[in-house]
Write a protein that holds these residues in place. Structure first.
Motif, PDB file in Angstrom:
ATOM      1  N   TRP A 111     -15.642  -5.595  -0.843  1.00  0.00           N
ATOM      2  CA  TRP A 111     -14.292  -5.750  -0.291  1.00  0.00           C
ATOM      3  C   TRP A 111     -13.534  -4.428  -0.260  1.00  0.00           C
ATOM      4  O   TRP A 111     -12.823  -4.136   0.689  1.00  0.00           O
ATOM      5  N   LEU A 112     -13.661  -3.659  -1.311  1.00  0.00           N
ATOM      6  CA  LEU A 112     -12.900  -2.424  -1.491  1.00  0.00           C
ATOM      7  C   LEU A 112     -13.841  -1.245  -1.329  1.00  0.00           C
ATOM      8  O   LEU A 112     -14.953  -1.264  -1.871  1.00  0.00           O
ATOM      9  N   SER A 113     -13.436  -0.228  -0.580  1.00  0.00           N
ATOM     10  CA  SER A 113     -14.309   0.935  -0.407  1.00  0.00           C
ATOM     11  C   SER A 113     -14.442   1.688  -1.722  1.00  0.00           C
ATOM     12  O   SER A 113     -13.576   1.611  -2.599  1.00  0.00           O
ATOM     13  N   LYS A 140      -3.514  -5.429  -0.378  1.00  0.00           N
ATOM     14  CA  LYS A 140      -3.826  -6.786   0.057  1.00  0.00           C
ATOM     15  C   LYS A 140      -4.695  -7.490  -0.979  1.00  0.00           C
ATOM     16  O   LYS A 140      -5.882  -7.180  -1.140  1.00  0.00           O
ATOM     17  N   ASP A 161     -11.450   4.054  -2.204  1.00  0.00           N
ATOM     18  CA  ASP A 161     -10.217   3.417  -2.664  1.00  0.00           C
ATOM     19  C   ASP A 161     -10.329   2.960  -4.113  1.00  0.00           C
ATOM     20  O   ASP A 161      -9.358   3.033  -4.883  1.00  0.00           O
ATOM     21  N   ARG A 170      -8.781  -7.164  -1.372  1.00  0.00           N
ATOM     22  CA  ARG A 170      -9.471  -6.967  -0.099  1.00  0.00           C
ATOM     23  C   ARG A 170      -9.329  -5.523   0.351  1.00  0.00           C
ATOM     24  O   ARG A 170     -10.216  -4.962   1.014  1.00  0.00           O
ATOM     25  N   SER A 171      -8.218  -4.932  -0.001  1.00  0.00           N
ATOM     26  CA  SER A 171      -7.933  -3.522   0.267  1.00  0.00           C
ATOM     27  C   SER A 171      -6.729  -3.145  -0.574  1.00  0.00           C
ATOM     28  O   SER A 171      -6.101  -4.017  -1.190  1.00  0.00           O
ATOM     29  N   ILE A 172      -6.391  -1.877  -0.631  1.00  0.00           N
ATOM     30  CA  ILE A 172      -5.179  -1.484  -1.339  1.00  0.00           C
ATOM     31  C   ILE A 172      -3.984  -2.043  -0.580  1.00  0.00           C
ATOM     32  O   ILE A 172      -3.795  -1.795   0.605  1.00  0.00           O
ATOM     33  N   SER A 186     -10.673  -4.134  -9.933  1.00  0.00           N
ATOM     34  CA  SER A 186     -10.787  -3.260  -8.758  1.00  0.00           C
ATOM     35  C   SER A 186     -12.239  -2.869  -8.525  1.00  0.00           C
ATOM     36  O   SER A 186     -12.728  -2.892  -7.380  1.00  0.00           O
ATOM     37  N   SER A 233     -14.056  -5.819  -7.199  1.00  0.00           N
ATOM     38  CA  SER A 233     -13.769  -5.982  -5.768  1.00  0.00           C
ATOM     39  C   SER A 233     -14.640  -5.036  -4.944  1.00  0.00           C
ATOM     40  O   SER A 233     -15.126  -5.401  -3.861  1.00  0.00           O
ATOM     41  N   TYR A 234     -14.836  -3.834  -5.459  1.00  0.00           N
ATOM     42  CA  TYR A 234     -15.724  -2.869  -4.786  1.00  0.00           C
ATOM     43  C   TYR A 234     -17.166  -3.385  -4.749  1.00  0.00           C
ATOM     44  O   TYR A 234     -17.849  -3.310  -3.716  1.00  0.00           O
ATOM     45  N   ALA A 261       0.828  -1.213   0.000  1.00  0.00           N
ATOM     46  CA  ALA A 261       0.000   0.000   0.000  1.00  0.00           C
ATOM     47  C   ALA A 261       0.862   1.261   0.000  1.00  0.00           C
ATOM     48  O   ALA A 261       0.510   2.262  -0.644  1.00  0.00           O
TER      49      ALA A 261
END
Length: 384
Positions: free
Chosen positions: A301-303, A361, A306, A357-359, A293, A296-297, A210
């Motif tokens: 999982w991803l805001s 990860k 982000d 799962r996040s930036i 991405s 994933s959102y 990240a």
């Protein structure tokens, strides 16, 4: 009689060197490396395959290479520096592949000699495969000349060519003996190639680091504008992350179904093929990174913030985040989305896709919801 079990390990090691003006007589980086590989009993041979685009930008380069390598103790440069066209087309040219294998035979390049490839990722993929299959494997050195190849493909262990319209269908895992990244070669790049090469750094940062992503987010505009100091830092960090994955308990020869470094690539490979490679590899990966991405959102999982940061970084790097081929064509499924099974087949085993799962990860899944993929594509189109 009992079965006989054989088990052995093979140790690979190679270094990635970072320098500038590699073939300047005052630069002893390559010379020192080669002389550590020399033996007293005989002279090893060197065969060089050079990207024609580099020779066009630097008309004096073939002569510089020849003068430099002829001064290396313990080695003999063959009479010809072979110049071939670079770009993806070389990976579709079986007669060219065979002509290079014939050059190995013509110049008696044995398993103690070295094939040196100088060019972008496609040329290095081709020359690495030539080395891998000649005499069951001769030594090869890579000198990548593009952003993309210096931070990703040129430092890895994969080689290959395309066959039957399928990317990298023929290939081999064959680590190079060494890699030499010359930042001066990047000054010849068209802006489109400079920018598209950066996406592999975005990709690896999103799944592993990240802080690196945050660094690129701050410098995306400067990077796209040609800041060489920042680009050298990006290439070094990206190369380090790829090397850590290859040697740090990953699966370098891809014997399983996991391939996290291919985040964003399942759709990218198909986009390249469907556009007849008019899309650069990095541009196709940018679209794939954007698509996965956003997906994933949509999974929660991803805001949203982000997800939009990722899209903004890609756009600040002057990269695309959508393509019309992501939409249904004449009422039929998108040919890109229909390529999921082809991606699974290339890797083998179960479908394995890396998501976020996040930036910083990544996490793997084994199925994709087609309706959500179309929803993600629609969001990419809107954000484009």
């Amino acid at each position: 009689m009992e079965n006989i079990l054989q088990n052995f390990d093979v140790n690979f090691n190679y270094q990635v060197h970072f320098t500038s003006h590699l073939f300047d007589p005052a630069n002893d980086c390559l010379r020192n490396y080669l002389e550590t590989q020399a033996v007293k009993a005989y002279k090893k041979k060197l065969l060089v395959i050079l990207d024609a685009g580099m020779a066009a930008h630097y008309p004096e380069l073939p002569q510089q290479i020849g003068s430099y390598l002829r001064q290396v103790n313990g080695f003999q440069l063959v009479p010809e520096i072979i110049t071939i066209t670079g770009g993806e087309s070389v990976k579709n040219d079986l007669p060219l592949f065979l002509s290079l294998v014939n050059a190995i035979d013509k110049y008696a390049i044995d398993r103690h000699s070295f094939l040196i490839g100088i060019g972008g990722g496609s040329l290095l993929d081709l020359t690495g495969f030539v080395a891998a299959v000649s005499h069951r494997g001769i030594k090869h050195i890579r000198i990548p000349t593009t952003v993309l190849s210096q931070n990703d493909s040129g430092i890895g262990v994969k080689n290959g060519i395309n066959f039957n319209g399928k990317k990298n269908f023929l290939g081999a895992f064959a680590p190079p003996q060494a890699v030499f990244n010359d930042s001066h070669f990047l000054t010849t790049l068209h802006a489109r190639d400079w920018n598209s090469g950066m996406v592999e750094a975005v990709k690896v940062a999103l799944i592993k680091d990240a802080a690196f992503f945050n660094w690129m987010e701050e410098r995306a505009t400067a990077l796209s504008g040609g800041n060489m100091d920042d680009m050298e830092q990006l290439i070094y960090r990206c190369a380090a992350l790829h090397m850590q994955h290859i040697g740090g308990g990953g699966d370098p020869f891809e014997s399983g179904s996991s391939r996290p470094l291919d985040f964003g690539h399942w759709s990218a490979h198909k986009l390249e093929q469907l556009t007849n490679f008019e899309l650069r590899h990095g541009e196709a990966v940018s679209i794939g990174v954007a698509l996965d991405s956003v997906y994933s959102y949509l999974l929660g999982w991803l805001s949203e913030a982000d997800m939009k940061r990722i899209i903004s970084v890609l756009k600040d790097m002057q990269l695309p985040v959508w393509h019309p081929l992501l939409e249904k064509q004449a009422g039929k499924d998108s040919p890109v989305i229909a390529g999921l099974e082809e991606f699974r087949e290339h890797l083998g085993g179960q479908l394995t896709i890396s998501l976020l799962r996040s930036i910083g990860k990544g996490e793997e899944v084994h199925e994709m919801n087609v309706d959500k993929l179309y929803e993600a594509a629609a969001i990419c189109k809107k954000l484009q």
